[in-house]
Design a protein around this motif. Structure first.
Motif, PDB file in Angstrom:
ATOM      1  N   GLY A   1       0.814  -1.212   0.000  1.00 31.37           N
ATOM      2  CA  GLY A   1       0.000   0.000   0.000  1.00 31.37           C
ATOM      3  C   GLY A   1       0.842   1.253   0.000  1.00 31.37           C
ATOM      4  N   ARG A   2       1.913   1.253   0.784  1.00 25.19           N
ATOM      5  CA  ARG A   2       2.819   2.403   0.812  1.00 25.19           C
ATOM      6  C   ARG A   2       3.525   2.570  -0.526  1.00 25.19           C
ATOM      7  N   PHE A   3       4.033   1.469  -1.088  1.00 20.20           N
ATOM      8  CA  PHE A   3       4.811   1.508  -2.319  1.00 20.20           C
ATOM      9  C   PHE A   3       3.969   1.901  -3.527  1.00 20.20           C
ATOM     10  N   LEU A   4       2.720   1.454  -3.557  1.00 17.09           N
ATOM     11  CA  LEU A   4       1.864   1.677  -4.715  1.00 17.09           C
ATOM     12  C   LEU A   4       1.060   2.963  -4.636  1.00 17.09           C
ATOM     13  N   SER A   5       1.332   3.781  -3.657  1.00 13.10           N
ATOM     14  CA  SER A   5       0.650   5.062  -3.542  1.00 13.10           C
ATOM     15  C   SER A   5       0.879   5.906  -4.790  1.00 13.10           C
ATOM     16  N   PRO A   6      -0.139   6.599  -5.273  1.00  9.86           N
ATOM     17  CA  PRO A   6       0.053   7.480  -6.436  1.00  9.86           C
ATOM     18  C   PRO A   6       1.115   8.548  -6.211  1.00  9.86           C
ATOM     19  N   ASP A   7       1.451   8.835  -4.946  1.00 10.80           N
ATOM     20  CA  ASP A   7       2.471   9.837  -4.644  1.00 10.80           C
ATOM     21  C   ASP A   7       3.894   9.342  -4.886  1.00 10.80           C
TER      22      ASP A   7
END
Length: 295
Positions: free
Chosen positions: A51-57
Motif C-alpha cells: 500500500g505504501r509503495f503503490l501510492s500514487p504519490d
C-alpha cells in the motif's frame, strides 16, 4: 467522463485449485516457505508495504495515477480458504486499497460473504459448453463444473448483494474455445468488462492457438467492443505487477517458459524487490484500453 487509470497489483495468494485447467499459469518455483497468506502477521505486513509503495504519490509512477491502487486477489482458487481470503480483504481495505478477486465461481457462499467488501469480481469463463469445460479441465475431481446458467444466476445474486460491484469476465482463448461464440453469455451477464487473452504457454504448449484463430475470435465478438479488451502474448509481458504465493514479485517471460522472480519482498524490502523484475507502466496502461479506443 473518462475514468482515471488505477495501478493494480495482482497477488496470487495460492497455487491450489479445485480445477485442473491444462493451460494454467499458476505454477511457481517453490521455496521452502509455505504460502505467505497462511501467516496473518506476514500477510498484514506485506499488504501494508504494498500500500505504501503503490501510492500514487510514489515518484516511480511518474504521476500517471491519481486513484488509490487496487489489490487484485488471484490464485489458484482463493475461495477454497474462506478465512484466509476474508483476512486478506480486510487487511487490504485497511491499507487503503480497492479490492478485487479473480475466481472460478465454484464457491458461491464465500463470494456472498465478501461481496460487500470488494469493488470488482473477475470470473474466469473459458467455455460456454459443458464438453468444452471438460476438455479444458475446468471441472473438479467429481466432474462438477460451473455452467453458463450457474454463472448468470451467481452474478445476479452478487449484484443484488452489492449493487456497485463491477463484474469482469476473463476468457483464455485456446484450441478448445477458439471457435465458440460467447455472445449469448456476455449479453445475459452484461459485464462491465470482458478480457480475452490469447493463451500464453507459460509452462506447456497444450491447447495453444495461433494468431489467426485468436483474431477471428476477437472479430466474432466485435459487438462487444465497448467492454472488450484484448491481450495477445506480447502485450502480457512486463505489463502485469504480480506477487506470487511466497511474497515475491514475478514477471512473464516471452522467450521461454516460466517466470522471472525477485527475492521475497519481506526479506529485502519492496523497493529492492521491485527493482529485480521488469515492469513497464506504458505496457500496463495499454492493457486498459478497450478495443473500441484502440482501433
Amino acid at each position: 467522463m473518462e475514468l482515471q487509470p488505477q495501478l493494480v497489483a495482482n497477488w496470487h495468494v495460492t497455487e491450489a485449485c479445485n480445477y485442473r485447467c491444462k493451460f494454467c499459469y499458476a505454477h511457481w518455483s517453490k521455496p521452502k516457505a509455505s504460502e505467505l497468506w497462511r501467516n496473518n502477521a506476514a500477510c498484514r505486513l506485506l499488504i501494508s508495504e504494498l500500500g505504501r509503495f503503490l501510492s500514487p504519490d510514489n515518484p516511480l509512477w511518474e504521476q500517471r495515477f491519481v486513484r488509490r491502487p487496487r489489490l487484485n486477489i488471484a490464485g489458484g482458487e482463493p475461495t477454497l480458504w474462506a478465512g484466509e481470503l476474508s483476512h486478506v480483504v480486510d487487511h487490504a481495505v485497511a491499507a487503503g486499497f480497492d479490492v478485487s478477486l479473480i475466481t472460478n465461481g465454484s464457491r458461491p457462499e464465500t463470494l456472498r460473504n465478501i461481496a460487500s467488501r470488494i469493488s470488482m469480481l473477475g470470473l474466469s469463463v473459458d467455455s460456454t459448453r459443458c464438453d468444452g469445460n471438460l476438455r479444458i479441465g475446468r471441472v473438479d475431481r467429481k466432474g462438477a463444473q460451473i455452467g453458463s446458467d450457474d454463472l448468470i444466476d451467481l452474478v445476479r445474486e452478487l449484484r443484488t448483494a452489492n449493487p456497485t460491484l463491477q463484474i469482469k469476465l476473463n476468457t483464455v482463448v485456446n484450441a478448445v474455445n477458439a471457435e465458440e461464440d460467447f455472445s449469448a453469455l456476455i449479453s445475459h451477464i452484461a459485464p462491465d468488462r470482458w478480457k480475452a487473452l490469447r493463451m500464453l504457454p507459460s509452462y506447456n504448449d497444450e491447447l495453444t492457438v495461433d494468431e489467426a484463430k485468436f483474431e477471428r475470435f476477437v472479430s466474432r465478438h466485435a459487438a462487444f467492443r465497448r467492454i472488450l479488451s484484448v491481450e495477445d502474448n506480447p502485450s502480457m509481458v512486463q505489463s502485469y505487477l504480480m506477487i506470487d504465493p511466497h511474497g515475491r514479485f514475478f514477471q512473464n517471460r516471452l522467450d521461454s517458459k516460466g517466470y522471472y522472480y525477485s527475492e521475497p519482498i519481506l526479506d529485502i524490502g519492496v523497493e529492492r524487490a521491485f527493482a529485480q523484475i521488469p515492469f513497464s507502466i506504458d505496457r500496463f496502461l495499454a492493457r486498459y484500453q478497450p478495443l473500441e479506443s484502440a482501433s
